[in-house]
Scaffold this motif. Structure first.
Motif, PDB file in Angstrom:
ATOM      1  N   LEU A  28       0.830  -1.199   0.000  1.00  0.00           N
ATOM      2  CA  LEU A  28       0.000   0.000   0.000  1.00  0.00           C
ATOM      3  C   LEU A  28       0.867   1.252   0.000  1.00  0.00           C
ATOM      4  N   ARG A  29       1.889   1.269   0.888  1.00  0.00           N
ATOM      5  CA  ARG A  29       2.775   2.439   0.950  1.00  0.00           C
ATOM      6  C   ARG A  29       3.569   2.611  -0.344  1.00  0.00           C
ATOM      7  N   ASP A  30       4.041   1.486  -0.899  1.00  0.00           N
ATOM      8  CA  ASP A  30       4.777   1.577  -2.163  1.00  0.00           C
ATOM      9  C   ASP A  30       3.894   2.173  -3.255  1.00  0.00           C
ATOM     10  N   GLY A  31       2.631   1.740  -3.306  1.00  0.00           N
ATOM     11  CA  GLY A  31       1.709   2.269  -4.311  1.00  0.00           C
ATOM     12  C   GLY A  31       1.474   3.753  -4.147  1.00  0.00           C
ATOM     13  N   VAL A  32       1.363   4.206  -2.892  1.00  0.00           N
ATOM     14  CA  VAL A  32       1.172   5.631  -2.627  1.00  0.00           C
ATOM     15  C   VAL A  32       2.396   6.415  -3.077  1.00  0.00           C
ATOM     16  N   ASP A  33       3.595   5.867  -2.787  1.00  0.00           N
ATOM     17  CA  ASP A  33       4.829   6.537  -3.202  1.00  0.00           C
ATOM     18  C   ASP A  33       4.927   6.648  -4.718  1.00  0.00           C
ATOM     19  N   LEU A  34       4.327   5.675  -5.423  1.00  0.00           N
ATOM     20  CA  LEU A  34       4.349   5.703  -6.881  1.00  0.00           C
ATOM     21  C   LEU A  34       3.290   6.633  -7.462  1.00  0.00           C
ATOM     22  N   GLY A  35       2.447   7.220  -6.576  1.00  0.00           N
ATOM     23  CA  GLY A  35       1.432   8.154  -7.045  1.00  0.00           C
ATOM     24  C   GLY A  35       0.137   7.501  -7.481  1.00  0.00           C
ATOM     25  N   LEU A  36      -0.096   6.230  -7.082  1.00  0.00           N
ATOM     26  CA  LEU A  36      -1.325   5.550  -7.465  1.00  0.00           C
ATOM     27  C   LEU A  36      -2.528   6.162  -6.748  1.00  0.00           C
ATOM     28  N   THR A  37      -3.662   6.153  -7.414  1.00  0.00           N
ATOM     29  CA  THR A  37      -4.905   6.621  -6.806  1.00  0.00           C
ATOM     30  C   THR A  37      -5.525   5.498  -5.984  1.00  0.00           C
ATOM     31  N   VAL A  38      -6.578   5.836  -5.226  1.00  0.00           N
ATOM     32  CA  VAL A  38      -7.281   4.818  -4.441  1.00  0.00           C
ATOM     33  C   VAL A  38      -7.814   3.726  -5.359  1.00  0.00           C
ATOM     34  N   VAL A  96      -9.591   0.051   1.150  1.00  0.00           N
ATOM     35  CA  VAL A  96      -8.311   0.752   1.022  1.00  0.00           C
ATOM     36  C   VAL A  96      -8.359   2.099   1.734  1.00  0.00           C
ATOM     37  N   ARG A  97      -9.469   2.824   1.564  1.00  0.00           N
ATOM     38  CA  ARG A  97      -9.589   4.127   2.229  1.00  0.00           C
ATOM     39  C   ARG A  97      -9.488   3.977   3.746  1.00  0.00           C
ATOM     40  N   ALA A  98     -10.193   2.972   4.272  1.00  0.00           N
ATOM     41  CA  ALA A  98     -10.182   2.772   5.724  1.00  0.00           C
ATOM     42  C   ALA A  98      -8.775   2.478   6.233  1.00  0.00           C
ATOM     43  N   ARG A  99      -8.034   1.663   5.460  1.00  0.00           N
ATOM     44  CA  ARG A  99      -6.672   1.345   5.893  1.00  0.00           C
ATOM     45  C   ARG A  99      -5.766   2.560   5.789  1.00  0.00           C
ATOM     46  N   LEU A 100      -5.937   3.335   4.726  1.00  0.00           N
ATOM     47  CA  LEU A 100      -5.157   4.560   4.596  1.00  0.00           C
ATOM     48  C   LEU A 100      -5.414   5.509   5.755  1.00  0.00           C
ATOM     49  N   ASP A 101      -6.695   5.646   6.133  1.00  0.00           N
ATOM     50  CA  ASP A 101      -7.031   6.494   7.275  1.00  0.00           C
ATOM     51  C   ASP A 101      -6.376   5.967   8.544  1.00  0.00           C
ATOM     52  N   HIS A 102      -6.400   4.631   8.718  1.00  0.00           N
ATOM     53  CA  HIS A 102      -5.803   4.021   9.912  1.00  0.00           C
ATOM     54  C   HIS A 102      -4.304   4.296   9.987  1.00  0.00           C
ATOM     55  N   LEU A 103      -3.661   4.291   8.811  1.00  0.00           N
ATOM     56  CA  LEU A 103      -2.217   4.513   8.766  1.00  0.00           C
ATOM     57  C   LEU A 103      -1.850   5.992   8.673  1.00  0.00           C
ATOM     58  N   GLY A 104      -2.880   6.863   8.549  1.00  0.00           N
ATOM     59  CA  GLY A 104      -2.616   8.300   8.465  1.00  0.00           C
ATOM     60  C   GLY A 104      -2.024   8.731   7.145  1.00  0.00           C
ATOM     61  N   ILE A 105      -2.372   8.021   6.070  1.00  0.00           N
ATOM     62  CA  ILE A 105      -1.830   8.320   4.743  1.00  0.00           C
ATOM     63  C   ILE A 105      -2.908   9.003   3.919  1.00  0.00           C
TER      64      ILE A 105
END
Length: 763
Positions: free
Chosen positions: A719-729, A743-752
């Motif tokens: 998930l973090r690698d995808g965010v670093d690559l600029g991927l959308t939800v 995915v949104r819920a996990r991103l919120d949990h991780l503060g991303i």
């Protein structure tokens, strides 16, 4: 004074809701804008709780400065929501915190109120025979008389005189028998001025904290300096995307032969010069009938001569109608108002102002109509609205293409000398991809100009039957809405479904009936594209017949497009596509009003996928789950119908006093179950929309699963690698084979934080 956070917390708690980050952010932005005197454009999606987000800081400002804040809306529905629901609950919640109860009032134009003087026979009556039952020759006259009798009985009991209290409503013809326009009003010369509902409501509004009105009334007050609203330094414009169109409509004038002749007849017993005025109406009709329908780039000689004749004869009648000092003759006032309108409109067309657009239209009832409107109201808004006060302008649809610039420009907020402003998007709390489907009927041929096609009617019938009713039909023309209503009544006669069409009763009454009964379908046009708030199971399908472009022969739209093209811009995208994008966003927004709403928005225009501008339109929509699979959509609607809960209770019309509601709201929506503050979602997503995809993969989202135990360290790293690559939800969801909501819920949990792709992709 308690802090803004304390006030907002008290308000939200009192209505049984939960504070939302977007609501808190918006409330602080509004308070900052008011304190700094800097205009604010804030986009707040449905469910944000934007009404409280601006009402709480507005109340705080009014009580701190002892000056009212004005709230202007585009629709009667939102006015009613604020006055009958939001402000009563807010006032009760803030009273213990502030030490006194915040006050509020609703102010409208005169036509919205009963005229006491007219009820007492103080004005001439054009339909006297019908009202008295004398010489009535048809059922229409009898119904008119019955409606006026009911109006008179109601007028004896109402405290506000506000037409919206009257349920069921009456025809416009009947209402005219008990109301007057601003030009017809006798003002201070009226013998009933002390009992006047309008004067009493405006007097009461001078001493309240929040004044609620509409865009048109606010604009007239600002442009004409009539001081109908109390002096104020804060103006909140809700439904702000409508401001330009509403103001343009307010200052659009028209002239017909019938108007001229009617003014002459009203004056004939009072003015010797009335006969030449009547003759000028016939000359005007001949000139207009000889011109083609459409925009006039110059005033033809024949029309110029006819207008000059109308202007000059109207001026002569004006002189004859000039009242004696202190005279309060209603007959003379009505005649003078009609003649003044004819004179002023003829003068305006003859002036050929630089930004005015003049065109000829054909009306089935009135014949040829000459209209004149400004190409742009940007300068007017900048000078009269934004220069005199701090303005907070809000809507769910202010941002197009990721920027506020397009709409800001139409309001005079761009270019040299523009006032300082800030744009803010606080988002939406809804999980659109898991709550709704965006369906494009890709197999339908593009809409033509010959009315609604049989294939489109077949599609509507299939969708409505699958949904079991529960349908809001949004059409690009009134004729299409009527044709579809008639066709569905004929085709679905074997069902329990009921079809209502805009125009068959007051819109508020029609919407109330639609909300109360899930087997009712409501079809209509522009009014229903916005402001209709029917949360719950009564609205699970929104049908949009075609992309709502302006008509190709629309004089204002074509004039604006040509002006932009002359300056090197793209006139189609700036005018037609922008207009369509706003309407589509508003129309699609009727579907999801709460966290547990589910349903389908069906676009019956294949150009939503095939046209070069399709991406621009898609980016303006909420991020629903996109599909073109008809079978899948019909199945989802059937399952939704089968599992639908009972409709939500519908708020009954409130009896209004001069400064608010008189009694508790019968049938009010339970706390926490309204659009502004829905309860947190506590039940699984109903089958039919958020379901696990079949092995073939049909494009529907998966069941939401936000348990952290579903995720392991490798998932989080991916998930973090995808965010670093600029991927959308959306792209992260595909990569991880999980739902967007998961995915949104996990991103919120991780503060991303991740920025969503703005476009739907119908692949």
């Amino acid at each position: 004074m308690p802090s803004l956070d304390d006030l907002l917390h008290a308000a939200v708690t009192a209505v049984g809701g939960v504070e939302r980050p977007g609501q808190v952010e918006m409330a602080h932005a509004v308070a900052e804008a008011v304190d700094r005197g800097r205009h604010l454009l804030v986009q707040a999606g449905t469910g944000t709780g934007k009404s409280l987000a601006y009402l709480v800081p507005a109340v705080a400002h009014a009580m701190r400065t002892d000056r009212p804040a004005v709230v202007a809306t585009a629709t009667l529905a939102l006015q009613s929501q604020i006055v009958d629901r939001d402000m009563p609950r807010l006032a009760a919640a803030l009273e213990p915190v502030l030490g006194r109860r915040p006050t509020y009032a609703l102010v409208k134009g005169r036509r919205n109120y009963v005229c006491v003087n007219k009820l007492q026979g103080g004005f001439p009556d054009d339909d006297q025979d019908a009202l008295l039952g004398v010489g009535a020759v048809d059922a229409t006259a009898g119904r008119l008389g019955a409606e006026v009798v009911r109006l008179r009985e109601w007028a004896e009991t109402t405290e506000s005189g506000d037409r919206d209290e009257l349920v069921p409503g009456v025809s416009e013809r009947a209402w005219r028998q008990v109301s007057v326009s601003a030009h017809e009003c006798l003002g201070s010369r009226c013998p009933m001025v002390e009992e006047c509902f309008v004067e009493r409501s405006r007097a009461a509004a001078r001493d309240v904290d929040i004044v609620v009105t509409n865009h048109s009334f606010m604009a007239i007050d600002a442009f004409e300096g009539r001081q109908m609203l109390p002096e104020h330094d804060v103006l909140v414009i809700d439904e702000g995307h409508e401001l330009v169109d509403r103001v343009t409509s307010t200052i659009t004038d028209e002239l017909t032969s019938a108007m001229v002749q009617s003014a002459a007849k009203k004056s004939q017993r009072l003015a010797e010069s009335a006969e030449p005025l009547e003759d000028s109406g016939l000359i005007l009709q001949s000139a207009l009938d000889g011109l083609p329908e459409g925009r006039l780039t110059g005033i033809p000689d024949s029309l110029a001569l006819a207008l000059a004749r109308v202007r000059d004869t109207a001026r002569a009648v004006q002189a004859d109608l000039k009242p004696e000092k202190g005279e309060g003759d209603a007959t003379r006032q009505v005649a003078r108002a009609a003649v003044d309108e004819v004179f002023e409109n003829a003068c305006r067309v003859l002036e050929e102002r630089e930004l005015d657009v003049v065109w000829v239209g054909r009306d089935q009832r009135r014949g040829s109509v000459l209209r004149v409107a400004p190409m742009s109201v940007a300068a007017l808004l900048r000078d009269a609205i934004f220069s005199e006060r701090t303005v907070v302008l809000t809507s769910a649809t202010l941002e197009l293409g990721g920027t506020f610039d397009a709409l800001a420009g139409t309001m005079g907020l761009r270019g040299e000398g523009a006032p300082d402003w800030r744009g803010l998007d606080v988002g939406s709390p809804f999980d659109y991809p898991s709550q709704a489907i965006a369906y494009v009927a890709a197999d339908l041929p593009p809409p033509g100009r010959d009315g609604i096609m049989p294939a489109t009617l077949d599609e509507i019938e299939a969708l409505v039957r699958a949904a079991g009713g529960r349908t809001l039909g949004l059409f690009s023309s009134m004729q299409a809405a009527r044709d579809a209503t008639a066709a569905m009544r004929d085709r679905c006669g074997d069902t329990e479904l009921t079809f209502l069409c805009q125009g068959e009763d007051q819109v508020t009454t029609l919407v109330r009936t639609f909300a109360e009964d899930p087997r009712v379908c409501l079809f209509g046009t522009l009014t229903l594209w916005q402001g209709v708030d029917v949360p719950g199971s009564s609205c699970q399908l929104v049908v949009i017949d075609r992309i709502p472009f302006p008509r190709p022969d629309d004089p204002l739209a074509s004039a604006r497009s040509q002006a932009i093209a002359r300056m090197g811009g793209n006139g189609f995208m700036a005018v037609a596509a922008t207009h369509a994008a706003l309407r589509l966003a508003q129309g699609a927004g009727r579907l999801i009003r709460r966290h547990d709403d589910r349903g389908v928005v069906a676009f019956l225009d294949s150009r939503m996928m095939t046209a070069r501008y399709a991406g621009f339109l898609q980016r303006s929509l909420p991020p629903f789950w996109p599909t073109k699979d008809r079978r899948l959509v019909l199945g989802a609607l059937r399952r939704l119908d089968k599992t639908a809960p009972d409709p939500l209770p519908v708020v009954a019309p409130a009896l209004r006093g001069l400064t608010g509601t008189l009694a508790p709201l019968a049938g009010a929506t339970p706390p926490g179950e309204d659009e502004e503050h829905p309860r947190p979602e506590a039940s699984p997503t109903p089958d039919g929309v958020t379901v696990s995809p079949p092995p073939t993969g049909d494009g529907l989202p998966r069941t939401v699963g936000t348990d952290a135990a579903d995720w392991d360290r490798e998932d989080d790293e991916e998930l973090r690698d995808g965010v670093d690559l600029g991927l959308t939800v959306e792209e992260l969801s595909e990569s991880l084979e999980r739902s967007d909501a998961d995915v949104r819920a996990r991103l919120d949990h991780l503060g991303i934080t991740v920025t969503d792709a703005p476009a739907l992709r119908f692949d």
